[in-house]
Design a protein around this motif. Structure first.
Motif, mmCIF file in Angstrom:
data_model
loop_
_atom_site.group_PDB
_atom_site.id
_atom_site.type_symbol
_atom_site.label_atom_id
_atom_site.label_comp_id
_atom_site.label_asym_id
_atom_site.label_seq_id
_atom_site.Cartn_x
_atom_site.Cartn_y
_atom_site.Cartn_z
ATOM 1 N N VAL A 39 0.865 -1.186 0.000
ATOM 2 C CA VAL A 39 0.000 0.000 0.000
ATOM 3 C C VAL A 39 0.898 1.232 0.000
ATOM 4 O O VAL A 39 1.797 1.358 0.833
ATOM 5 C CB VAL A 39 -0.918 0.014 1.244
ATOM 6 C CG1 VAL A 39 -1.794 1.262 1.253
ATOM 7 C CG2 VAL A 39 -1.777 -1.241 1.299
ATOM 8 N N THR A 40 0.682 2.108 -0.979
ATOM 9 C CA THR A 40 1.530 3.284 -1.131
ATOM 10 C C THR A 40 0.699 4.563 -1.061
ATOM 11 O O THR A 40 -0.328 4.660 -1.728
ATOM 12 C CB THR A 40 2.231 3.246 -2.514
ATOM 13 O OG1 THR A 40 2.784 1.951 -2.695
ATOM 14 C CG2 THR A 40 3.331 4.274 -2.601
ATOM 15 N N PHE A 41 1.116 5.494 -0.244
ATOM 16 C CA PHE A 41 0.519 6.839 -0.229
ATOM 17 C C PHE A 41 1.505 7.770 -0.920
ATOM 18 O O PHE A 41 2.592 8.015 -0.400
ATOM 19 C CB PHE A 41 0.341 7.340 1.217
ATOM 20 C CG PHE A 41 -0.878 6.816 1.930
ATOM 21 C CD1 PHE A 41 -1.012 5.466 2.208
ATOM 22 C CD2 PHE A 41 -1.870 7.689 2.355
ATOM 23 C CE1 PHE A 41 -2.123 4.977 2.889
ATOM 24 C CE2 PHE A 41 -2.991 7.212 3.035
ATOM 25 C CZ PHE A 41 -3.120 5.859 3.296
ATOM 26 N N HIS A 168 2.010 13.705 9.300
ATOM 27 C CA HIS A 168 2.438 12.372 9.721
ATOM 28 C C HIS A 168 1.663 11.305 8.970
ATOM 29 O O HIS A 168 0.484 11.480 8.680
ATOM 30 C CB HIS A 168 2.211 12.195 11.226
ATOM 31 C CG HIS A 168 3.099 13.069 12.046
ATOM 32 N ND1 HIS A 168 4.443 12.810 12.201
ATOM 33 C CD2 HIS A 168 2.839 14.197 12.744
ATOM 34 C CE1 HIS A 168 4.977 13.754 12.957
ATOM 35 N NE2 HIS A 168 4.027 14.612 13.302
ATOM 36 N N ALA A 169 2.337 10.210 8.695
ATOM 37 C CA ALA A 169 1.667 9.106 8.008
ATOM 38 C C ALA A 169 0.568 8.538 8.900
ATOM 39 O O ALA A 169 0.712 8.527 10.121
ATOM 40 C CB ALA A 169 2.685 8.016 7.682
ATOM 41 N N SER A 188 5.739 3.839 6.293
ATOM 42 C CA SER A 188 6.937 4.616 6.575
ATOM 43 C C SER A 188 7.449 5.298 5.316
ATOM 44 O O SER A 188 7.108 4.903 4.194
ATOM 45 C CB SER A 188 8.006 3.709 7.176
ATOM 46 O OG SER A 188 8.125 2.559 6.395
ATOM 47 N N ASP A 189 8.270 6.326 5.522
ATOM 48 C CA ASP A 189 8.802 7.098 4.406
ATOM 49 C C ASP A 189 9.731 6.248 3.560
ATOM 50 O O ASP A 189 10.605 5.557 4.080
ATOM 51 C CB ASP A 189 9.600 8.291 4.956
ATOM 52 C CG ASP A 189 8.709 9.496 5.153
ATOM 53 O OD1 ASP A 189 8.266 10.069 4.150
ATOM 54 O OD2 ASP A 189 8.443 9.845 6.334
ATOM 55 N N GLU A 211 4.913 4.002 2.556
ATOM 56 C CA GLU A 211 4.638 2.662 2.053
ATOM 57 C C GLU A 211 4.489 1.665 3.185
ATOM 58 O O GLU A 211 5.167 1.787 4.210
ATOM 59 C CB GLU A 211 5.789 2.234 1.140
ATOM 60 C CG GLU A 211 5.457 1.068 0.248
ATOM 61 C CD GLU A 211 6.594 0.817 -0.737
ATOM 62 O OE1 GLU A 211 6.622 1.468 -1.795
ATOM 63 O OE2 GLU A 211 7.452 -0.022 -0.413
ATOM 64 N N SER A 212 3.621 0.709 2.960
ATOM 65 C CA SER A 212 3.443 -0.371 3.927
ATOM 66 C C SER A 212 3.247 -1.667 3.164
ATOM 67 O O SER A 212 2.717 -1.665 2.050
ATOM 68 C CB SER A 212 2.222 -0.088 4.798
ATOM 69 O OG SER A 212 1.802 -1.262 5.459
ATOM 70 N N THR A 213 3.693 -2.771 3.752
ATOM 71 C CA THR A 213 3.545 -4.071 3.109
ATOM 72 C C THR A 213 2.624 -4.938 3.952
ATOM 73 O O THR A 213 2.812 -5.035 5.163
ATOM 74 C CB THR A 213 4.926 -4.750 2.976
ATOM 75 O OG1 THR A 213 5.776 -3.858 2.285
ATOM 76 C CG2 THR A 213 4.829 -6.039 2.215
#
Ligand SMILES: *[C@@H]1O[C@H](CO)[C@@H](O)[C@H](O)[C@H]1NC(C)=O
Ligand SMILES: *[C@@H]1O[C@H](CO)[C@@H](O)[C@H](O)[C@H]1NC(C)=O
Ligand SMILES: *[C@@H]1O[C@H](CO)[C@@H](O)[C@H](O)[C@H]1NC(C)=O
Ligand SMILES: *[C@@H]1O[C@H](CO)[C@@H](O)[C@H](O)[C@H]1NC(C)=O
Ligand SMILES: *[C@@H]1O[C@H](CO)[C@@H](O)[C@H](O)[C@H]1NC(C)=O
Ligand SMILES: *[C@@H]1O[C@H](CO)[C@@H](O)[C@H](O)[C@H]1NC(C)=O
Ligand SMILES: *[C@@H]1O[C@H](CO)[C@@H](O)[C@H](O)[C@H]1NC(C)=O
Length: 446
Positions: A39-41, A168-169, A188-189, A211-213
């Motif tokens: 998942v990507t912001f 902040h994420a 995280s960045d 990004e998070s996995t």
């Protein structure tokens, strides 16, 4: 009711066994060791008045054979800093929450922990669409369709007063796809996402990327078994049926044609209410899906298998189903006549892993069962012989493992495999013991 309860109990027992198997290895899947959903912001733009940012969220399925089926994904998070969602494109927040403190303009969602769902294509107007949105939250495996293996939506976020660029994420990302089973790491960045412009001559990058996995664990998913394998051969008239009670036990009353079976994806802890049950055609295995492997022909340089997938569920069609097969000869897969197929790189398995799925407009839909028959799709598979290893003895010609839609199918025990008539039975006890040991060690490894 008593029967349903005992069903639940037997699943609870199975889940305890599963726990024991999983804890040894953390449910690592050797068929797809790098599989994940990322998942990507991407922050595309800072905004002022109101303060905030425009982000593109992308959910990319990197699993090779695990898909996200209807009713699709739900993604949720907790805002770090009382942010609100002013508007969204290509998806929507399922709850608006309490926006009563806003006067002139109403945000899309004021929830501290919003849950986002994808739009259906028919719900999306052109101005609400983004590239990669509006597929009802379904994600294909990347191997089968890269262009349908991701979802993407845009969200306009309002941050509390102060400089938005110190945003902040979001925290505690959750992914239901559609049921439980996925665990996501913290957002995280990472290096900002770069794309190319002007025919690849210019590179543009987003302002910031989080990004998070997320990874899947069948133990967390707590799924009831939903699939089993049966076997037959041209050289032995005996058909090896699915193990009895693979997915539950049939009620003692055998007069009825339809049975209740634990719904795929139902949580074992929940009660056996009608919501958690499926109506399937009664069978001794009680699985909604059965995969049959028939060793059909033995030619000079080739051999042929007929693979049949049957749907015992009265109320469910499987759209875009897939079947994963582990067998050492698949490396020499010559042709699957009526399915699409590809080989997967299986790290450290020794055996080859093949993925099969339906052909477009022909059999990508596995129909529900009705009174007269089960729904089914089938193909013949032609395999070139590797003379070093090819044999009809000792169960070599049978698959080592089969998954349907990412779920492990219950195999018959090696002792029940169809045997070669004449002579081979003498060696059988020793070899089948070895095979049983191999299969057992596989199971414990997983
Ligand atoms: C997620 O999958 C991609 C593609 O296979 C891989 O490059 C990436 O390293 C994986 N991420 C993690 C954390 O495993
Ligand atoms: C909604 O939020 C307002 C202001 O933040 C608060 O006063 C009100 O009690 C909240 N309403 C509910 C139902 O929580
Ligand atoms: C689509 O966009 C319009 C105008 O921007 C907006 O009013 C509407 O709420 C949006 N619909 C959805 C489902 O997001
Ligand atoms: C995130 O989850 C953890 C564990 O469930 C919890 O302790 C923490 O308070 C949560 N953080 C937020 C911001 O909700
Ligand atoms: C399955 O698909 C067929 C053909 O599209 C349709 O007639 C049938 O109603 C569907 N069954 C279910 C349970 O959705
Ligand atoms: C087989 O799958 C590939 C990859 O998804 C696709 O491009 C191709 O059109 C499919 N072939 C058929 C006959 O459906
Ligand atoms: C071996 O096969 C022959 C002919 O197929 C049959 O007559 C004989 O009974 C078989 N022997 C055994 C031990 O199965």
């Amino acid at each position: 009711m008593a029967a349903a309860l005992s069903l639940v109990w037997s699943f609870k027992l199975m889940s305890v066994v599963l726990l024991a198997i999983c804890s040894l290895s953390d449910c690592y899947d050797p068929m797809d060791p790098n599989g994940n959903i990322t998942v990507t912001f991407d922050i595309l733009q800072w905004t002022s008045n109101p303060d905030g940012y425009l982000a593109r969220v992308t959910i990319q399925n990197y699993y090779q054979y695990r898909h996200v089926d209807k009713p699709g994904w739900n993604i949720g998070w907790t805002w770090a800093n009382n942010e609100v969602i002013w508007s969204m494109k290509g998806a929507f927040a399922t709850d608006m929450g309490n926006c009563s403190s806003f006067k002139s303009q109403t945000p899309h969602s004021c929830k501290k922990d919003p849950v986002i769902a994808d739009l259906l294509l028919e719900q999306a107007s052109p101005e609400n669409m983004t590239a990669g949105c509006c597929r009802g939250g379904t994600l294909y495996p990347r191997t089968i369709s890269p262009s349908n293996s991701f979802s993407s939506f845009e969200v306009l976020v309002g941050t509390p007063e102060g400089h938005a660029s110190s945003a902040h994420a979001p925290k505690n990302l959750t992914l239901l796809a559609p049921g439980p089973g996925y665990t996501c790491g913290p957002l995280s960045d990472v290096d900002p996402t770069v794309s190319s412009d002007i025919g690849g001559r210019r590179h543009v990058q987003v302002y910031r990327t989080w990004e998070s996995t997320c990874t899947y664990s069948s133990f967390l998913a707590n799924k009831a078994p939903m699939c089993c394998v049966s076997l037959s051969t041209f050289y032995n008239p005996i058909i090896t049926a699915c193990p009895t009670c693979s997915c539950g036990c049939r009620e003692a009353d055998k007069s009825t044609d339809s049975c209740m079976s634990m719904r795929e994806g139902a949580q074992l802890s929940s009660s056996s209410s009608a919501d958690n049950m499926d109506i399937v055609k009664c069978s001794d295995h009680m699985c909604p899906v059965r995969v049959h492997w028939h060793v059909k022909n033995n030619y000079m340089n080739y051999w042929k298998v007929k693979l049949t997938v049957s749907n015992y569920n009265y109320q469910r069609n499987y759209t875009d189903w897939n079947v994963l097969v582990q067998h050492p000869n698949l490396m020499l897969l010559e042709k699957a006549y009526s399915f699409n197929s590809t080989l997967l790189p299986a790290v450290g398995l020794g055996d080859e892993v093949g993925l099969f799925w339906g052909l477009k407009y022909y059999n990508e839909l596995l129909l529900n069962a009705d009174e007269d028959k089960v729904g089914s799709v089938s193909t013949e598979i032609l395999l070139r012989k590797d003379f070093e290893s090819f044999t009809l003895r000792n169960g070599w010609a049978f698959p080592r493992r089969i998954y349907f839609n990412g779920e492990d199918c219950q195999m018959p025990p090696p002792d029940d495999f169809p045997i070669l008539p004449n002579g081979s039975s003498k060696q059988k006890p020793f070899h089948s013991l070895v095979l049983a040991l191999i299969i057992f060690s596989f199971k414990t490894l997983l």
